[in-house]
Design an enzyme around this catalytic site. Sequence first.
Site, mmCIF file in Angstrom:
data_model
loop_
_atom_site.group_PDB
_atom_site.id
_atom_site.type_symbol
_atom_site.label_atom_id
_atom_site.label_comp_id
_atom_site.label_asym_id
_atom_site.label_seq_id
_atom_site.Cartn_x
_atom_site.Cartn_y
_atom_site.Cartn_z
ATOM 1 N N TYR A 192 54.577 90.866 30.556
ATOM 2 C CA TYR A 192 54.406 92.444 30.480
ATOM 3 C C TYR A 192 54.210 93.058 31.607
ATOM 4 O O TYR A 192 53.929 92.359 32.831
ATOM 5 C CB TYR A 192 53.635 92.700 29.382
ATOM 6 C CG TYR A 192 54.232 91.757 27.928
ATOM 7 C CD1 TYR A 192 55.288 92.255 27.303
ATOM 8 C CD2 TYR A 192 53.301 90.975 27.424
ATOM 9 C CE1 TYR A 192 55.851 91.646 26.240
ATOM 10 C CE2 TYR A 192 53.852 90.356 26.162
ATOM 11 C CZ TYR A 192 55.010 90.526 25.704
ATOM 12 O OH TYR A 192 55.536 89.913 24.494
ATOM 13 N N HIS A 206 45.531 93.067 28.870
ATOM 14 C CA HIS A 206 46.754 92.071 28.775
ATOM 15 C C HIS A 206 47.495 91.896 30.050
ATOM 16 O O HIS A 206 48.226 92.695 30.373
ATOM 17 C CB HIS A 206 47.617 92.420 27.613
ATOM 18 C CG HIS A 206 48.482 91.308 27.142
ATOM 19 N ND1 HIS A 206 48.853 90.167 27.728
ATOM 20 C CD2 HIS A 206 49.128 91.137 25.869
ATOM 21 C CE1 HIS A 206 49.651 89.582 27.116
ATOM 22 N NE2 HIS A 206 50.062 90.094 26.171
ATOM 23 N N HIS A 265 51.947 87.055 30.052
ATOM 24 C CA HIS A 265 53.266 86.923 29.102
ATOM 25 C C HIS A 265 54.348 87.622 29.557
ATOM 26 O O HIS A 265 55.247 88.056 28.848
ATOM 27 C CB HIS A 265 52.817 87.014 27.737
ATOM 28 C CG HIS A 265 52.032 85.859 27.348
ATOM 29 N ND1 HIS A 265 51.251 86.105 26.177
ATOM 30 C CD2 HIS A 265 51.895 84.461 27.679
ATOM 31 C CE1 HIS A 265 50.434 85.032 26.026
ATOM 32 N NE2 HIS A 265 50.959 84.201 26.806
HETATM 33 C C1 LIG Z 1 52.703 85.256 16.173
HETATM 34 C C2 LIG Z 1 52.144 85.549 17.764
HETATM 35 C C3 LIG Z 1 51.551 86.459 18.176
HETATM 36 C C4 LIG Z 1 51.224 86.642 19.557
HETATM 37 N N1 LIG Z 1 50.706 87.798 20.082
HETATM 38 C C5 LIG Z 1 49.966 87.811 21.267
HETATM 39 C C6 LIG Z 1 49.570 88.957 21.957
HETATM 40 O O1 LIG Z 1 49.623 89.975 21.077
HETATM 41 N N2 LIG Z 1 48.932 88.853 22.797
HETATM 42 C C7 LIG Z 1 48.733 87.866 23.758
HETATM 43 O O2 LIG Z 1 48.238 87.855 24.770
HETATM 44 N N3 LIG Z 1 49.280 86.662 23.158
HETATM 45 C C8 LIG Z 1 49.811 86.748 22.097
HETATM 46 N N4 LIG Z 1 50.261 85.548 21.425
HETATM 47 C C9 LIG Z 1 49.896 84.057 22.122
HETATM 48 C C10 LIG Z 1 48.565 83.542 21.537
HETATM 49 O O3 LIG Z 1 47.413 84.472 21.802
HETATM 50 C C11 LIG Z 1 48.312 82.067 22.061
HETATM 51 O O4 LIG Z 1 48.068 82.140 23.559
HETATM 52 C C12 LIG Z 1 49.355 81.056 21.707
HETATM 53 O O5 LIG Z 1 49.784 81.342 20.507
HETATM 54 C C13 LIG Z 1 49.071 79.807 22.421
HETATM 55 O O6 LIG Z 1 47.994 79.428 21.458
HETATM 56 P P1 LIG Z 1 48.075 78.526 20.155
HETATM 57 O O7 LIG Z 1 48.934 77.128 20.551
HETATM 58 O O8 LIG Z 1 46.488 78.200 19.745
HETATM 59 O O9 LIG Z 1 48.997 78.946 19.108
HETATM 60 C C14 LIG Z 1 50.802 85.507 20.017
HETATM 61 C C15 LIG Z 1 51.134 84.165 19.652
HETATM 62 C C16 LIG Z 1 51.923 84.273 18.436
HETATM 63 C C17 LIG Z 1 52.083 82.771 17.751
#
Ligand SMILES: Cc1cc2nc3c(=O)[nH]c(=O)nc-3n(C[C@H](O)[C@H](O)[C@H](O)COP(=O)(O)O)c2cc1C
Length: 379
Positions: A195, A190, A193
């Site tokens: 981190y 990862h 975002h």
């Molecule tokens: C509830 C939730 C939890 C997420 N947890 C992570 C995570 O653990 N690791 C990560 O890299 N991105 C995480 N994300 C980002 C998602 O992987 C993704 O990049 C983001 O939701 C945008 O894609 P989408 O428009 O298809 O939802 C999270 C997003 C949401 C909504």
Amino acid sequence: MSKQAYMGTTGGKYLDQPLLTPYKMGNFELSHRIVLAPLTRQRSYHNIPQPHAILYYSQRTTEGGFLISEAAAISENSLGYSDIPGMWTKEQVEAWKPIVDAVHAKGGIFFCQIWHGGRVSNEEFQPNGVSPISSTDKPLAPLLLPNRADSARFSKPRRLQVDEIPQVVDQFRIAARNAIEAGFDGVEIHGAHGYLIEQFLKDQVNDRTDKYGGSLANRCRFALEIVEAVAIEIGSDRVGIRLSPFANYMEAGDSNPTALGLYMAEALNKYEILYCSMVEPRMITVEEKEECNDSLLPMRKAFRGTFIVAGGYDREEGNQAIADNQTDLVAYGRLFLANPDLPKRFQLQAPLNKYDRETFYTSDPVIGYTDYPFLVTNE
Ligand SMILES: Cc1cc2nc3c(=O)[nH]c(=O)nc-3n(C[C@H](O)[C@H](O)[C@H](O)COP(=O)(O)O)c2cc1C
């Protein structure tokens, strides 16, 4: 460049969607290109993966489908949210096993996302109440948490000394080894975002003057050391990385995200890792999107492994991105969270369930987790 024909294989009415065509990702034969994006759900009580995750992940598994787990913490001091699963103790590894087995039983390919939160934390999450670590000692401003109810308080972090950095790299290596021990097919590092890894990558955060700060090469050094250590430990063909050069999440912006993304894409080639997953520039935070002119295309062209994109995709856009060769695979977050049978719904062009943001991060083992309905068909 891994590029494959996307015409339907069975001649079925709905099968000529690029998303529904097979793809060979290294040694893995994927039957379609719709990936479960990593999704933190905060239901791993006391950092132990729970039996309810067996149902959750197996609901989202298809034969030959590719799934990426929620972020799993690599060490006790990597935590910043409650009830995140861990990957540093024997008990955690054992608890992952039945979850991974369930995905494999349905023919899925399952990678574990390994994560360190760095300064996105506070002393309450840290062993013995110590300060969280980071590239910097600059604290984050308090933030409204994604559940929009709570405000997160972040502690002033402690800047890692140069001679401490190898220990953190080693924690990633051990977590990767543990993930393989738990049965995962590989890991996703990862690096997105805001981190810990991004706290080194991005110049809005990284204010170091040693060999881990300043130039692009220096800021990327930590990430690349982790990639190298993990690739040596478990094999480069089982390693992916996630990056979000354009995102501004957790005060981690960069003055030149294209240069950063491109530098990483090119540098990663040396390690011959399996894939690079990048978050679309339009995603200014994890959930909010805004149209912009930036593009991941330069990184897609530069990176020689499998490329995955994510961020605000629907079915049409995903099909288009593959048809235009902008990516090999598309990861879906919120749509997959709310539609356990997303590939089937895409195939049938069926209506989708709406996601409920209120239950993204609540701890109920069923509600908003495993109770999203499947499509009812006459098959
Ligand atoms: C509830 C939730 C939890 C997420 N947890 C992570 C995570 O653990 N690791 C990560 O890299 N991105 C995480 N994300 C980002 C998602 O992987 C993704 O990049 C983001 O939701 C945008 O894609 P989408 O428009 O298809 O939802 C999270 C997003 C949401 C909504």
